[in-house]
Design an enzyme around this catalytic site. Structure first.
Site, PDB file in Angstrom:
ATOM      1  CB  SER A  82      47.781  65.431  85.832  1.00 38.75           C
ATOM      2  OG  SER A  82      46.455  65.598  86.735  1.00 38.75           O
ATOM      3  CB  THR A  83      43.081  63.094  87.060  1.00 36.20           C
ATOM      4  OG1 THR A  83      43.282  63.729  88.311  1.00 36.20           O
ATOM      5  CG2 THR A  83      42.834  61.726  87.105  1.00 36.20           C
TER       6      THR A  83
END
EC number: 4.2.1.182
Lengths: 389, 137
Positions: free
Chosen positions: B62-63
């Site tokens: 995930s960012t």
């Protein structure tokens, strides 16, 4: 990457730490993706808003920034309705942190509109041929495919960096050569539920660019559902529908993979409907409902009462533009929820089985909320919520 | 010996190497309150990345991982510097917003460096300095 003199100055910190950092982010991404230069953007749409997803880490980062965005910028959905969060059983601590995140964005000049459908709020936010830095995957897909604008799928920090500088690195979907179809999907079915079609197509196409050939004529809400589902089950950021969306640039049809989707393939997505008996919540509005969709839901609910929790998620601006429609919906016991959605709000986590009509929500609900999900048509969802058939 | 590299995030730092051949998802793999790798399936499970020169192929996941790197830095639990074979946006953005030196485009044998080897990462000059003989080339 080639930088102009002004860009060099920003990078050296001549206009402060926040802009230096924003430039460093853009330059690093430009280097990674081998961009030639930066390009001006028309608008930014910034993900990383729900406290549930970004946590204290994200809150700290955004709070430490100083400055103002250089282009119109709006937010992705937050973790709660910013006004009616108590009615959603959001706890005080979460609400306090969520409101702190919103305040931090407000200080940076970001418009406090929390939605995955920015294109339904302001027509001027994106037009054909505009370069954008948008993050939300369904909005990215809609901007590229339906509007004909050009954007990559940005992460939260890179979208915010682009908003502060007003530019983004020129690579990916900003370049015509990356916008050619990779798959041709012929759909031999009368499609009514585009979320289910998108769910299937995204799994097949992955990160490709599909060109649909179909006899059905999807409207803008259908395209919104189609793109959202493909961006969730795959990572499709651009698609075409022959005779409906813009034409693709020149491409080699022989280089495309050919795929056929038939009626029974779409029906198979709904197979899990059989065990929908223990559904304890029905949620619509992923992506956020348009005005037309709200009206359609109000019509379907007419004369009924809900027997299960029914949420209809939309943007505050759309809800406020149609108070009578909202009243009609809520008089049945359903709730119209703004600024947030069933995927990014912790309020979903107290349920055990959610029924949705969105291919996107269907993908994310189990992992992000720990809640079982069933996909149904809009009518199925309304029937499940009202105990009708 | 000096090894050429490519600067992703500026600065200069030194410390003991901590090496993994596995990608790292900062969201989920690392506890932002302790700096310890908490994913039992990860090669670095149970190890603290605080103050280390963290050498790994690149990031994943995930960012939100970028923010986790920032949170580690604010708590004094971040790596002193990071070295990737090829940086991807999550770790690159995380290093930049946290002022952690990050370099990439180094030779693959960097993953053979022994844990604890004292390493200098000079992102400004785009070099990594290792003791002579720290790997067999």
């Amino acid at each position: 990457m080639h930088l102009t003199r002004d860009e060099e100055l920003l990078l050296q910190g001549e206009r402060g730490d926040t802009l230096r950092r924003a430039m460093e982010i853009l330059v690093a991404l430009g280097d990674i993706y081998e961009a030639e230069r930066l390009i001006e953007i028309k608008s930014a749409q910034i993900a990383g808003v729900s406290y549930k997803t970004i946590g204290d880490a994200g809150l700290e980062w955004i709070s430490d920034l100083n400055g103002k965005v250089a282009v119109p910028s709006i937010l992705n959905p937050a973790g709660m309705d910013l006004l009616k969060w108590r009615e959603m059983s959001i706890d005080e601590d979460f609400a306090r942190k969520q409101l702190a995140i919103i305040d931090a964005y407000r200080r940076l000049g970001v418009a406090i509109e929390c939605t995955c459908t920015p294109y339904l709020l302001y027509e001027s936010i994106a037009s054909r041929g505009d370069h954008l830095a948008w993050s939300e995957s369904s909005a990215v897909s809609y901007a590229n495919s339906v509007i004909g604008a050009m954007t990559n799928r940005e992460g939260g920090p890179s979208a915010l960096a682009a908003a502060l500088v007003g530019k983004t690195p020129l690579y990916g979907y900003h370049l015509e050569e990356n916008r050619v179809p990779t798959h041709v999907i012929s759909v031999e079915a009368d499609v009514k539920e585009y979320g289910a079609l998108g769910f299937l197509a995204g799994k097949i196409v992955g990160d490709g660019v599909p060109l649909f050939v179909m006899r059905s004529r999807p409207d803008r809400d259908d395209l919104k559902a189609l793109g959202a589902a493909m961006a969730a089950s795959g990572s499709v950021a651009l698609y075409y529908v022959k005779g409906v969306t813009q034409e693709p640039p020149q491409y080699d049809p022989d280089a495309c993979e050919i795929i056929e989707i038939e009626d029974e393939d779409i029906r198979s997505v709904y197979d899990s409907r059989a065990d929908a008996g223990d559904v304890d919540i029905v949620a619509l509005g992923c992506p956020h409902c348009s005005l037309q969709e709200l009206e359609g839901i109000a019509d379907l609910l007419e004369g009924r009462k809900v027997s299960k929790e029914l949420w209809i998620c939309t943007s505050r601006r759309v809800a406020e533009s149609a108070p009578e429609t909202v009243r009609r919906i809520e008089s049945t016991g359903a709730r119209v929820i703004c600024d947030t959605c069933m995927v990014v709000s912790p309020a979903s986590e107290r349920f055990s089985h959610m029924m949705v009509n969105s291919g996107k929500a269907f993908v994310y609900i189990p992992g992000m909320c720990g809640v079982k999900a069933t996909l149904g048509s809009l009518e199925d969802c309304i029937n499940a919520a009202t105990g009708g058939s | 010996m000096e090894v050429k590299c490519h600067k992703v995030s500026g600065g200069c730092a030194e410390g003991p190497a901590l090496v993994t051949r596995e990608r790292i998802s900062f969201l989920g793999n690392v506890n932002p309150e302790t700096g310890v790798v908490v994913d039992p399936s990860h090669e670095l499970y149970g190890r603290s990345i605080a103050g280390a020169i963290l050498i790994f192929p690149g990031g994943k996941g995930s960012t939100v991982g970028s923010y986790v790197i920032y949170q580690l830095k604010k708590r004094g639990l971040a790596p002193a510097a990071m070295i990737n074979l090829k940086s991807e946006p999550i770790v690159a953005v995380g290093a930049i917003i946290s002022d952690i030196p990050l370099v990439d485009r180094v030779p693959e044998w960097i993953l053979d460096v022994k844990d604890g080897t004292w390493i200098v990462v000079d992102a400004k000059r785009e070099v990594v300095v290792l003791p002579d003989g720290s790997v067999r080339i």
